[in-house]
Motif scaffolding. Structure first.
Motif, PDB file in Angstrom:
ATOM      1  N   ASP A 105       0.730  -1.187   0.051  1.00  0.00           N
ATOM      2  CA  ASP A 105       0.102   0.076  -0.214  1.00  0.00           C
ATOM      3  C   ASP A 105       1.168   1.584  -0.013  1.00  0.00           C
ATOM      4  N   GLU A 106       0.854   1.615  -0.949  1.00  0.00           N
ATOM      5  CA  GLU A 106       1.895   3.054  -1.269  1.00  0.00           C
ATOM      6  C   GLU A 106       1.493   4.282  -0.596  1.00  0.00           C
ATOM      7  N   LYS A 107      -0.378   4.240  -0.683  1.00  0.00           N
ATOM      8  CA  LYS A 107      -0.151   5.951   0.308  1.00  0.00           C
ATOM      9  C   LYS A 107       0.239   5.307   1.010  1.00  0.00           C
ATOM     10  N   LEU A 108      -0.161   4.448   2.461  1.00  0.00           N
ATOM     11  CA  LEU A 108      -0.096   4.436   3.343  1.00  0.00           C
ATOM     12  C   LEU A 108       1.720   4.324   3.783  1.00  0.00           C
ATOM     13  N   ALA A 109       2.757   3.831   3.392  1.00  0.00           N
ATOM     14  CA  ALA A 109       3.937   3.921   2.970  1.00  0.00           C
ATOM     15  C   ALA A 109       4.120   5.440   3.402  1.00  0.00           C
TER      16      ALA A 109
END
Length: 204
Positions: A105-109
Motif C-alpha cells: 500500500d504505497e499510500k499508507l507507506a
C-alpha cells in the motif's frame, strides 16, 4: 525502486536509549547477546514500551534471538509507531511500501514515511525525497521538496542524501535552490512538511 529498498534495509539499526530498564536489552542486542536482549525486552514490549516494541520488532525482522517472522515484526513496529516512535513509523512505512508481510500500500507507506520525516527521521526524509524526485507512490514530482528533504536528511548525517542533493542541484534553477534552502531553514522537527513548492513542481 531499488535505491529506496536499499535505503530501507540500511536503516534497520538500533540506537541507544536512556530509558531505565531498556538500556540492558539494547546493550545486549548491540553486543549480539540476543537471548539476553529478548529476556530484557519482551516484558517491556508487552507492557507498551515503544522503544522495546521497536527493538522486538527488529529482532523478529532480522531473525535475531527469535525465528524470523515478518508478521510479528510488523505487529510490534506498528504498536510502537502508533505511539509516535519515529524509527518504527519508518519501518512500518517501508513494509507497506515493499508489501513485506502486509498488502502493499504505497499510500499508507507515504503517510508513515511522512510521520517519521516530520519528526526529523533522516532515513524517512531521504525516502520521501526519492518519492518527490521520481514521482512514485502517488507523490507529485517536485524537485524543491525533494531537495529540501535531502537537505534536512544531510544535516543529520545521511550520506546518500548529500549525493542525491548534489546531483539534483545541477538540474535546478537558482530560484528553485533558494526556495528549497529557505524551506529547510524555516522547518523545525515536529512541524508539518510542505506537500508542494512554488517553483519546483513538474507537470506529469
Amino acid at each position: 525502486m531499488k535505491k529506496l529498498t536499499i535505503a530501507i534495509l540500511a536503516a534497520l539499526a538500533v540506537h541507544g536509549s536512556a530509558q531505565a530498564g531498556f538500556t540492558e536489552g539494547a546493550n545486549a542486542y548491540n553486543a549480539r547477546n540476543y537471548a539476553l536482549a529478548l529476556k530484557e525486552i519482551t516484558p517491556l514490549a508487552r507492557a507498551g514500551n515503544a522503544d522495546a516494541e521497536h527493538l522486538l520488532g527488529l529482532m523478529y525482522y532480522m531473525g535475531r534471538g527469535v525465528p524470523r517472522d515478518y508478521k510479528q515484526a510488523f505487529a510490534w513496529h506498528y504498536k510502537a509507531a502508533q505511539q509516535g516512535k519515529a524509527d518504527a513509523e519508518y519501518v512500518v512505512g517501508a513494509m507497506y511500501y515493499t508489501g513485506n508481510s502486509v498488502p502493499q500500500d504505497e499510500k499508507l507507506a507515504v503517510q508513515w514515511f511522512r510521520k517519521a520525516a516530520e519528526q526529523g527521521h533522516p532515513d524517512a526524509q531521504y525516502a520521501l525525497g526519492l518519492m518527490y524526485r521520481n514521482h512514485v507512490a502517488g507523490v507529485p514530482q517536485d524537485v524543491v521538496i525533494a531537495y529540501m528533504l535531502w537537505n534536512l536528511a544531510a544535516a543529520n548525517g545521511h550520506k546518500n542524501a548529500v549525493q542525491q542533493r548534489t546531483a539534483l542541484a545541477r538540474q535546478m534553477t537558482e530560484e528553485q535552490i533558494d526556495e528549497a534552502q529557505a524551506l529547510s531553514r524555516n522547518w523545525k522537527s515536529g512541524m508539518a512538511l510542505p506537500t508542494q513548492s512554488r517553483s519546483g513542481a513538474i507537470a506529469p
